[in-house]
Design a protein around this motif. Structure first.
Motif, PDB file in Angstrom:
ATOM      1  N   VAL A 294       0.844  -1.207   0.000  1.00 52.45           N
ATOM      2  CA  VAL A 294       0.000   0.000   0.000  1.00 52.45           C
ATOM      3  C   VAL A 294       0.872   1.248   0.000  1.00 52.45           C
ATOM      4  O   VAL A 294       0.631   2.214  -0.727  1.00 52.45           O
ATOM      5  N   GLY A 295       1.939   1.244   0.823  1.00 54.73           N
ATOM      6  CA  GLY A 295       2.819   2.407   0.932  1.00 54.73           C
ATOM      7  C   GLY A 295       3.538   2.745  -0.358  1.00 54.73           C
ATOM      8  O   GLY A 295       3.836   3.917  -0.625  1.00 54.73           O
ATOM      9  N   GLN A 296       3.801   1.728  -1.187  1.00 57.40           N
ATOM     10  CA  GLN A 296       4.491   1.976  -2.451  1.00 57.40           C
ATOM     11  C   GLN A 296       3.645   2.789  -3.419  1.00 57.40           C
ATOM     12  O   GLN A 296       4.161   3.349  -4.384  1.00 57.40           O
ATOM     13  N   ASN A 297       2.339   2.844  -3.167  1.00 62.13           N
ATOM     14  CA  ASN A 297       1.438   3.586  -4.046  1.00 62.13           C
ATOM     15  C   ASN A 297       0.943   4.887  -3.421  1.00 62.13           C
ATOM     16  O   ASN A 297       0.016   5.499  -3.940  1.00 62.13           O
ATOM     17  N   ALA A 324      12.620  20.760  -1.363  1.00 61.36           N
ATOM     18  CA  ALA A 324      11.632  19.767  -0.946  1.00 61.36           C
ATOM     19  C   ALA A 324      11.122  19.056  -2.184  1.00 61.36           C
ATOM     20  O   ALA A 324      10.991  19.672  -3.258  1.00 61.36           O
ATOM     21  N   THR A 325      10.874  17.750  -2.064  1.00 65.48           N
ATOM     22  CA  THR A 325      10.374  16.973  -3.194  1.00 65.48           C
ATOM     23  C   THR A 325       9.104  16.235  -2.792  1.00 65.48           C
ATOM     24  O   THR A 325       8.962  15.775  -1.646  1.00 65.48           O
ATOM     25  N   VAL A 326       8.203  16.134  -3.728  1.00 69.54           N
ATOM     26  CA  VAL A 326       6.974  15.353  -3.566  1.00 69.54           C
ATOM     27  C   VAL A 326       6.845  14.452  -4.776  1.00 69.54           C
ATOM     28  O   VAL A 326       6.892  14.927  -5.917  1.00 69.54           O
ATOM     29  N   SER A 327       6.738  13.149  -4.513  1.00 65.54           N
ATOM     30  CA  SER A 327       6.603  12.182  -5.609  1.00 65.54           C
ATOM     31  C   SER A 327       5.257  11.483  -5.464  1.00 65.54           C
ATOM     32  O   SER A 327       4.956  10.895  -4.417  1.00 65.54           O
ATOM     33  N   ILE A 328       4.430  11.583  -6.510  1.00 67.97           N
ATOM     34  CA  ILE A 328       3.094  10.992  -6.486  1.00 67.97           C
ATOM     35  C   ILE A 328       3.005   9.955  -7.597  1.00 67.97           C
ATOM     36  O   ILE A 328       3.034  10.304  -8.778  1.00 67.97           O
ATOM     37  N   PRO A 329       2.934   8.655  -7.236  1.00 67.11           N
ATOM     38  CA  PRO A 329       2.756   7.639  -8.285  1.00 67.11           C
ATOM     39  C   PRO A 329       1.344   7.720  -8.852  1.00 67.11           C
ATOM     40  O   PRO A 329       0.365   7.748  -8.105  1.00 67.11           O
ATOM     41  N   ILE A 330       1.234   7.781 -10.136  1.00 65.95           N
ATOM     42  CA  ILE A 330      -0.090   7.891 -10.767  1.00 65.95           C
ATOM     43  C   ILE A 330      -0.404   6.622 -11.552  1.00 65.95           C
ATOM     44  O   ILE A 330      -1.338   5.885 -11.229  1.00 65.95           O
TER      45      ILE A 330
END
Length: 444
Positions: A294-297, A324-330
């Protein structure tokens, strides 16, 4: 006679010099020297390092990068015509101040080239703020792995102790049978002397003496086979437990108290067995793996700081920065959702396996206990058989001396006595093995 005393003295000296081990000494040596336990200890150390490795994920990831380059031409190039960059007002002012030749040269293109060579260096530190619980659950999973290694170590110890104790009681059984052989040898030797005297006196037939001698030969043959068996089992036990001396003997208590004191509550004992706890760890690991899927997504957030240096523009430049970085898997959610479902199925499978095998473990405990009770009853019967065989042998000896029975009947009584003692030895060893199986099934 003098030669006999010398041999007897030598045998006595050898028996005194041989090492004698108790069961606990044998088990302790097996724990220290068996290769299976050593392998399990290595696995524990490896899992400890893996747990420590997972713990480092809590800290910033620091990296340094350096680059030197020298290109065959500048990486940034452009052609520029100065006259095209001058507006009419500026052109009129320049016409009044500069010669015509200088103004004409402004119409010629100029080639500009930059970054042909240089040095770049940076140091970055990135601290994860939120990673979907992957770091936390990864550390928990590493701790579960270490717990599993310890439980596997405990199970390996139990298996090693069980095998060592089986060898021990096998050797004990052979030692007891050797005592029986020696007792029968003494009986036949005494009988041989008595019958020899009777034959010389003409009181009995030579056939009786031949029957005794044939029986002595049979016992001698069995003794040779038994000695070979003793040597082989002693070698196996010495190899398994790491004992250097292969001429040792073992000592043990032949008393057999009723087994009721060893019985345990099986529901309570189940919780303490390594097998049940390993199944529980398997469920726990499956649950954590589902959480990590779940955390990987989920989005991940990190903050960082860096220091940079370069000579791209001829002059050295250096500067620091915060980011600062924000990575959102789509698109990963498409496959990730199936991975989460798969992990959930595996968790349910592990839970059902725990429930099923827990029942089987309790059934195994009850079956082992039934074996203990049955073997104890067989042991009691074998004790009574020895008493009856001893009395039968005594009566036949008296009858033979009185001339009211045949030598064959006396030798049959002797064989029944030997058989009764051997059966008791087998029953004693079987009872010890059944107790061992029960202790192993209930987690000691």
């Amino acid at each position: 006679m003098k030669k006999f005393i010398t041999i007897a003295t030598l045998a006595s000296t050898l028996s005194l010099s041989a090492q004698t081990y108790t069961l606990e000494q044998v088990l302790d040596s097996a724990r220290q020297n068996n290769n299976a336990i050593h392998a399990a200890q290595y696995n524990i150390e490896a899992s400890k390092q893996q747990r420590k490795e997972a713990f480092t994920k809590y800290f910033p990831n620091v990296s340094a990068t350096g680059l030197w380059f020298n290109a065959n031409k500048g990486m940034a190039q452009m052609d520029m015509t100065p006259s095209e960059m001058i507006n009419p007002e500026l052109g009129a002012m320049l016409a009044q101040s500069f010669p015509v030749e200088a103004l004409a040269s402004l119409a010629n293109p100029i080639n500009i080239s930059m970054m042909k060579n240089g040095v770049i260096g940076s140091v970055m530190a990135v601290q994860p703020v939120f990673a979907g619980g992957q770091i936390v659950n990864g550390n928990k999973l590493a701790k579960v792995g270490e717990d599993v290694s310890r439980l596997q170590m405990r199970r390996s110890e139990n298996e090693v102790e069980k095998t060592a104790e089986q060898y021990f009681w096998q050797l004990a059984s052979l030692q007891e049978k050797m005592k029986t052989i020696q007792a029968v040898e003494a009986l036949l030797s005494s009988l041989n002397k008595d019958v020899s005297v009777a034959v010389k006196a003409g009181l009995t037939l030579r056939n009786d003496l031949l029957q005794v001698q044939l029986q002595q030969n049979d016992i001698a043959s069995k003794k040779i086979k038994l000695q070979n068996g003793l040597s082989l089992v002693r070698l196996l036990l010495a190899h398994y437990c790491g004992l250097r001396d292969t001429t040792f003997t073992i000592t043990y208590d032949t008393e057999t108290p009723p087994p009721l004191a060893t019985k345990k509550d099986h529901d309570h004992a189940l919780l303490g067995t390594a097998e049940y706890q390993l199944l529980g760890k398997q469920v726990e690991a499956a649950k954590l793996q589902r959480r990590m899927a779940v955390g990987q997504n989920l989005p991940s957030v990190a903050v960082g700081a860096g220091y940079n240096y370069h000579t791209l523009m001829d002059n050295a430049q250096h500067f620091g920065m915060l980011f600062a970085t924000v990575s959102i898997p789509i698109s990963d959610w498409w496959g990730g959702s199936h991975a989460v479902k798969r992990r959930k199925i595996e968790q349910q499978k592990a839970q059902e396996e725990l429930d099923d095998k827990a029942e089987l473990l309790k059934i195994g405990m009850q079956n082992a206990w039934n074996g203990v009770e049955e073997s104890y009853q067989q042991l009691l019967l074998s004790k009574r058989s020895i008493e009856q065989a001893e009395e039968n042998l005594r009566l036949n000896q008296d009858y033979y001396r009185a001339g009211t029975t045949k030598m064959s009947d006396l030798l049959d009584a002797q064989r029944l006595y030997q058989q009764a003692r051997d059966n008791h030895t087998d029953a004693f060893a079987e009872y010890q093995n059944k107790l061992l199986e029960y202790k192993h099934a209930t987690g000691y």
